[in-house]
Design an enzyme around this catalytic site. Structure first.
Site, short mmCIF file in Angstrom:
data_model
loop_
_atom_site.label_atom_id
_atom_site.label_comp_id
_atom_site.label_asym_id
_atom_site.label_seq_id
_atom_site.Cartn_x
_atom_site.Cartn_y
_atom_site.Cartn_z
N TYR A 1 5.59 7.63 12.93
CA TYR A 1 4.29 7.00 13.13
C TYR A 1 3.26 7.99 13.68
O TYR A 1 2.11 8.03 13.23
CB TYR A 1 4.45 5.81 14.07
CG TYR A 1 3.22 4.98 14.30
CD1 TYR A 1 2.70 4.18 13.29
CD2 TYR A 1 2.60 4.96 15.55
CE1 TYR A 1 1.57 3.40 13.52
CE2 TYR A 1 1.48 4.18 15.78
CZ TYR A 1 0.97 3.40 14.76
OH TYR A 1 -0.14 2.62 14.99
N LYS B 1 -0.19 9.03 11.74
CA LYS B 1 -1.51 8.77 12.31
C LYS B 1 -2.27 10.06 12.63
O LYS B 1 -3.50 10.11 12.51
CB LYS B 1 -1.37 7.90 13.56
CG LYS B 1 -0.99 6.46 13.26
CD LYS B 1 -1.96 5.79 12.30
CE LYS B 1 -1.73 4.29 12.19
NZ LYS B 1 -2.65 3.65 11.21
N VAL C 1 0.85 -1.19 0.00
CA VAL C 1 0.00 0.00 0.00
C VAL C 1 0.88 1.24 0.00
O VAL C 1 1.93 1.29 0.63
CB VAL C 1 -0.93 -0.01 1.22
CG1 VAL C 1 -1.57 1.35 1.44
CG2 VAL C 1 -2.00 -1.07 1.05
#
Length: 305
Positions: A155, A159, A63
């Protein structure tokens, strides 16, 4: 509640949380497109759904690239005739502190989590709009994106960005009847398995026992299956009025996260000079300082190692 006749894509669904989402969507009646980078893992995931009477196919691809997003939507439409649901779960981690994080570590995590969410949602939403399907977009966030976490610059940025995009998409897709929401799961995964604080919970799950109530209730920490129900609900017709929301789920606990709002507002005639701030800001911040990172209570004595 039923998802009969619906078709879903779940990225990063070969195992872990993604597989739990895919299996629950299938249990509710949806046909599912599984996605993973491993042929063996993807095929095993498909077999697990078919063994329980569900319908699933696999698209093996990383992805991030637009080509993968197009392949996923094409597979859903070519095989099942439509697309109603997209769950963007695929992700990787490359944890290290800021001063040790390489460009490659940063770019990979951003590419999979943030760009991958963007490209897949763009492709799915375009199809849904063109075919007048009141679809469901469900993006997976993280407590790290909400509050930050030591060693996770890449991360946390990804997010937090996912949640920001969801809020924008809820506005842009409203007229088409397409909802966009974020789910913030807290569950036993390969990542939490290495954290000593969660050892008793992870060990309980491994032997098929119920996790101690301290984890399930007090911390809202449970299994992957505990998270899957809210994904299936948000994918259903019953959730047609729920959009732009960030929903935390784990163990026995469900939370609705607030959108960022000012916690203090003050004014200074003529504007805020450095001198005015030096005088006034200590008073303003003293009662309004915001915390960062998750803070866990001490483990009960019986759960300590």
């Amino acid at each position: 509640m039923s998802l009969e006749g619906k078709v879903a894509i779940v990225t990063g669904s070969g195992r872990g949380l993604g597989l739990a989402y895919a299996q629950e969507l299938a249990r509710q009646g949806a046909a599912v497109v599984i996605n993973d980078v491993s042929v063996e893992i993807a095929e095993t995931a498909v077999a697990s759904i078919e063994a329980n009477g569900g319908n699933a196919i696999a698209v093996v691809a990383p992805v991030g690239p637009t080509e993968t997003a197009r392949a996923l939507v094409k597979a859903a439409v070519d095989t099942y005739g439509r697309l109603d649901i997209l769950v963007t779960n695929a992700g990787v981690i490359r944890d290290t502190v800021l001063w040790k994080m390489s460009d490659e570590d940063f770019d990979l995590v951003i590419d999979v989590h943030l760009r991958g969410t963007f490209t897949c949602v763009r492709e799915a939403a375009t199809y849904m709009r063109e075919n007048e399907i009141p679809g469901r977009i469900i993006c997976i966030g993280s407590p790290t994106g909400q509050r930050g976490n030591f060693g996770q610059t890449n991360y946390s940025a990804a997010k937090a960005g996912v949640v920001g995009m969801v809020r924008t998409w809820a506005l842009e897709l409203k007229k088409a009847g397409i909802t966009a929401n974020a789910v913030v799961p807290v569950a036993a995964t390969a990542m939490t398995a290495t954290v000593p604080y969660f050892a008793a919970a992870v060990e309980a799950e491994a032997r098929g026992a119920v996790m101690p109530a301290f984890f399930r209730h007090d911390l809202g920490f449970g299994t992957s299956e505990d998270v899957a129900g809210v994904v299936a609900y948000l994918a259903s017709d019953e959730a047609s009025e729920v959009s732009g929301q960030v929903i935390g789920i784990g163990g026995d606990r469900l939370q609705v996260w607030s959108h960022p709002e000012p916690v203090a507002t003050d004014y200074h005639d003529g504007g805020w000079t450095a001198e005015a701030l030096a005088t006034e800001f200590p008073r303003i911040i003293s009662d309004n300082r915001q915390s960062v990172g998750d803070r866990f209570p001490p483990l009960p004595e019986e759960l300590q190692r």
